[in-house]
Enzyme design. Sequence first.
Site, PDB file in Angstrom:
ATOM      1  CD  GLN A   7      -2.970   0.911   2.311  1.00  0.00           C
ATOM      2  OE1 GLN A   7      -2.633   0.801   3.515  1.00  0.00           O
ATOM      3  NE2 GLN A   7      -3.769   1.107   2.031  1.00  0.00           N
ATOM      4  CG  ASN A   9       1.377   8.148   0.868  1.00  0.00           C
ATOM      5  OD1 ASN A   9       1.138   8.510   2.102  1.00  0.00           O
ATOM      6  ND2 ASN A   9       3.234   8.052   0.791  1.00  0.00           N
ATOM      7  CG  ASN A  11      -2.764   3.253  -7.066  1.00  0.00           C
ATOM      8  OD1 ASN A  11      -3.641   4.039  -7.527  1.00  0.00           O
ATOM      9  ND2 ASN A  11      -1.797   3.896  -8.258  1.00  0.00           N
ATOM     10  CG  MET A  13      -0.114  -4.465  -6.637  1.00  0.00           C
ATOM     11  SD  MET A  13       1.301  -5.354  -6.728  1.00  0.00           S
ATOM     12  CE  MET A  13       2.499  -5.251  -6.163  1.00  0.00           C
ATOM     13  CB  ALA A 108       6.731   0.310   5.004  1.00  0.00           C
ATOM     14  CG  ASP A 109       7.475   3.169   0.729  1.00  0.00           C
ATOM     15  OD1 ASP A 109       7.996   3.356   1.935  1.00  0.00           O
ATOM     16  OD2 ASP A 109       7.998   3.816   0.175  1.00  0.00           O
ATOM     17  NE  ARG A 110      13.482   6.357   1.756  1.00  0.00           N
ATOM     18  CZ  ARG A 110      13.387   6.625   2.867  1.00  0.00           C
ATOM     19  NH1 ARG A 110      13.558   7.486   3.888  1.00  0.00           N
ATOM     20  NH2 ARG A 110      15.165   7.378   2.118  1.00  0.00           N
ATOM     21  CB  THR A 132       2.565   9.762  -2.735  1.00  0.00           C
ATOM     22  OG1 THR A 132       1.855   8.379  -3.464  1.00  0.00           O
ATOM     23  CG2 THR A 132       2.320  11.213  -2.903  1.00  0.00           C
ATOM     24  CB  THR A 186      -0.666  26.422 -22.150  1.00  0.00           C
ATOM     25  OG1 THR A 186      -0.409  28.171 -22.273  1.00  0.00           O
ATOM     26  CG2 THR A 186      -0.462  26.069 -20.355  1.00  0.00           C
TER      27      THR A 186
END
Length: 261
Positions: A7, A9, A11, A13, A108-110, A132, A186
């Site tokens: 998980q 920020n 999405n 999975m 945790a993800d790192r 994110t 632009t």
Amino acid sequence: MLLAIEQGNTNTMFAIHDGNEWIAQWRAATESTRTADEYVVWLSQLLSMQGLGFRAIDACIISSVVPQSIFNLRNLSRRYFNVEPLVIGENAKLGVDVRIDKPSEAGADRLVNAVGAHMVYPGPLIVIDSGTATTFDIVAADGAFEGGIIAPGINLSMQALHEAAAKLPRIAIQRPANGRIVGTDTVSAMQSGVFWGYIALIEGLVARIKAERAQPMTVVATGGVASLFEGATDSIDHFDSDLTIRGLLEIHRRNTHLETQ
């Protein structure tokens, strides 16, 4: 079978591993208030499409950067799969030496990415995760996590540009179609600023990290928008969309091995 939940920020999975390979992967928008009951209504339909029932799941591992969601994800595993989940940062032993000033602050993800990268690529490593936030993490040759850099993610930057400047539209993030750096309207100017700005961020920080550490390093990129940069820079050696789930699988294996000793 193993249910791996990763998980972020933005999405969340869900992936199923049958002991030999990943047989299914699904994504849902991250909502911190989503209950275990709401998760299971959605997940049961997807399991059914794979010809699987709840009883097929006999293990679960959870990695989340959203603390308020962990309670509901843990309840999902306990209530509907009758499985006590491994939770990164709580009861899961990572087997990673965290060499930073405040180890408890390492996301945790790192740490999961560090495990997944060390399994495949020769270290030392720079692991870039484009989500994110965009993180640049250092993994030593022995697999230790040695800190890193956290920058705003490309989607967050584009959103801030639109919301803070009244005349700038909300646009899709993509490489400018004409291939030029300087935009002529632009939209192309915004696309160029964000896309090439992030390429410059990646190239600049990778060069500075390598110079500071004074050693060759392998650079691996993962995350939701990493593929956007493929072919646009020589600073990234490998693009690996499976880095995180590979790390989760290895952490599950390590903990299962410890339980049987």
